[in-house]
Write a protein that holds these residues in place. Structure first.
Motif, PDB file in Angstrom:
ATOM      1  N   GLY A 190     -36.908 -29.357 -47.022  1.00  0.00           N
ATOM      2  CA  GLY A 190     -36.846 -29.896 -45.660  1.00  0.00           C
ATOM      3  C   GLY A 190     -35.948 -30.292 -44.589  1.00  0.00           C
ATOM      4  O   GLY A 190     -35.158 -29.833 -43.391  1.00  0.00           O
ATOM      5  N   ILE A 191     -35.482 -30.782 -44.967  1.00  0.00           N
ATOM      6  CA  ILE A 191     -33.966 -32.073 -44.413  1.00  0.00           C
ATOM      7  C   ILE A 191     -32.998 -30.816 -44.423  1.00  0.00           C
ATOM      8  O   ILE A 191     -32.151 -30.657 -43.779  1.00  0.00           O
ATOM      9  CB  ILE A 191     -34.267 -33.555 -44.972  1.00  0.00           C
ATOM     10  N   PHE A 192     -32.143 -30.231 -46.135  1.00  0.00           N
ATOM     11  CA  PHE A 192     -31.416 -29.596 -45.634  1.00  0.00           C
ATOM     12  C   PHE A 192     -31.199 -28.659 -44.023  1.00  0.00           C
ATOM     13  O   PHE A 192     -30.816 -28.045 -43.594  1.00  0.00           O
ATOM     14  CB  PHE A 192     -31.588 -28.455 -47.339  1.00  0.00           C
ATOM     15  N   SER A 235     -30.471 -26.117 -38.870  1.00  0.00           N
ATOM     16  CA  SER A 235     -30.452 -26.108 -37.744  1.00  0.00           C
ATOM     17  C   SER A 235     -30.049 -26.318 -36.505  1.00  0.00           C
ATOM     18  O   SER A 235     -29.602 -26.246 -35.679  1.00  0.00           O
ATOM     19  CB  SER A 235     -32.390 -25.721 -37.686  1.00  0.00           C
ATOM     20  N   PHE A 236     -29.699 -27.978 -37.141  1.00  0.00           N
ATOM     21  CA  PHE A 236     -29.286 -28.644 -36.193  1.00  0.00           C
ATOM     22  C   PHE A 236     -27.957 -28.386 -36.257  1.00  0.00           C
ATOM     23  O   PHE A 236     -27.115 -27.989 -34.891  1.00  0.00           O
ATOM     24  CB  PHE A 236     -29.597 -30.252 -36.726  1.00  0.00           C
ATOM     25  N   LEU A 237     -27.369 -28.025 -37.181  1.00  0.00           N
ATOM     26  CA  LEU A 237     -25.817 -28.170 -36.698  1.00  0.00           C
ATOM     27  C   LEU A 237     -26.049 -26.484 -36.247  1.00  0.00           C
ATOM     28  O   LEU A 237     -24.671 -26.284 -35.630  1.00  0.00           O
ATOM     29  CB  LEU A 237     -25.222 -27.558 -38.405  1.00  0.00           C
ATOM     30  N   HIS A 238     -26.335 -25.423 -36.893  1.00  0.00           N
ATOM     31  CA  HIS A 238     -26.208 -23.927 -35.897  1.00  0.00           C
ATOM     32  C   HIS A 238     -26.190 -24.440 -34.578  1.00  0.00           C
ATOM     33  O   HIS A 238     -25.545 -23.409 -33.659  1.00  0.00           O
ATOM     34  CB  HIS A 238     -27.299 -23.031 -36.735  1.00  0.00           C
ATOM     35  N   ILE A 239     -27.509 -25.022 -34.057  1.00  0.00           N
ATOM     36  CA  ILE A 239     -28.397 -25.045 -32.683  1.00  0.00           C
ATOM     37  C   ILE A 239     -27.083 -25.965 -32.081  1.00  0.00           C
ATOM     38  O   ILE A 239     -26.832 -25.371 -30.666  1.00  0.00           O
ATOM     39  CB  ILE A 239     -28.976 -25.411 -32.612  1.00  0.00           C
ATOM     40  N   CYS A 255     -19.499 -23.612 -30.554  1.00  0.00           N
ATOM     41  CA  CYS A 255     -18.114 -23.729 -31.177  1.00  0.00           C
ATOM     42  C   CYS A 255     -17.836 -22.434 -30.612  1.00  0.00           C
ATOM     43  O   CYS A 255     -16.872 -21.639 -30.625  1.00  0.00           O
ATOM     44  CB  CYS A 255     -18.258 -24.118 -32.503  1.00  0.00           C
ATOM     45  N   VAL A 256     -18.708 -20.974 -31.111  1.00  0.00           N
ATOM     46  CA  VAL A 256     -18.507 -19.627 -31.313  1.00  0.00           C
ATOM     47  C   VAL A 256     -18.141 -19.487 -29.604  1.00  0.00           C
ATOM     48  O   VAL A 256     -17.451 -18.661 -29.590  1.00  0.00           O
ATOM     49  CB  VAL A 256     -19.693 -18.635 -31.748  1.00  0.00           C
TER      50      VAL A 256
END
Length: 181
Positions: free
Chosen positions: A119-121, A126-130, A136-137
């Motif tokens: 769950g933490i992972f 999700s946090f990094l992706h959002i 960045c993209v």
């Protein structure tokens, strides 16, 4: 006044009949039926409190490729080399019950901590992706668009005239092929 007994209505029916305001909703005067508001509103479901299926625990079939090992997949006696029937039945029961209870004990001991870790992972992922990857993209695409415009202008300015001139010079060349026998 609305309400009250109507002709032919008994006191008991009056107490059970729903009260309907004919003038409309006091908050929305043009609305004739107050009940339509509750019917037209979309109900939003909270995905965190949805019920889980305790029978089909892999509805999306994500573990179809995982090795599913049964007694017959591990232990098999070829024809002519059979053990006693009682030994075969006891072996089957021992294998099945051991596999079943070991899995249950491992999930009871390690399942909840691993669920916490996963769950933490996935929350971090999700946090990094959002908050990092997508911005960045998008930033890269905006910046590369500017570079592509400059590149396109350079190609059209310098290369297009050169290739057009070469094309006109070489367009008069004709090739004939003949086969000699």
């Amino acid at each position: 006044m609305t309400g009250g007994l109507k002709d032919g209505e008994t006191e008991e029916e009056y107490l059970r009949s729903p009260f309907i305001r004919k003038q409309g909703n006091i908050y929305k005067p043009n609305n004739k039926d107050m009940d339509n508001d509750s019917l037209n509103e979309k109900t939003m479901e909270d995905i965190h409190t949805k019920e889980i299926d305790l029978v089909n625990r892999d509805p999306k079939r994500i573990n179809d490729d995982v090795v599913k090992v049964d007694f017959e997949d591990v232990i098999a006696e070829p024809a002519g080399t059979y053990s006693f029937d009682g030994v075969w039945k006891a072996s089957f029961t021992t294998f099945t019950v051991t596999k079943y209870w070991c899995y249950r004990l491992l999930t009871a001991l390690v399942g909840i901590p691993l669920a916490l870790i996963w769950g933490i992972f996935f929350a971090i992922l999700s946090f990094l992706h959002i908050w990092a990857v997508v911005p960045c993209v998008k930033s890269y695409l905006i910046e590369i668009h500017c570079v592509s415009r400059v590149y396109s202008i350079c190609v059209h300015t310098f290369c297009d005239p050169l290739f057009e001139a070469m094309g006109k010079c070489l367009s008069s060349i004709r090739i004939r092929m003949s086969k000699e026998v």
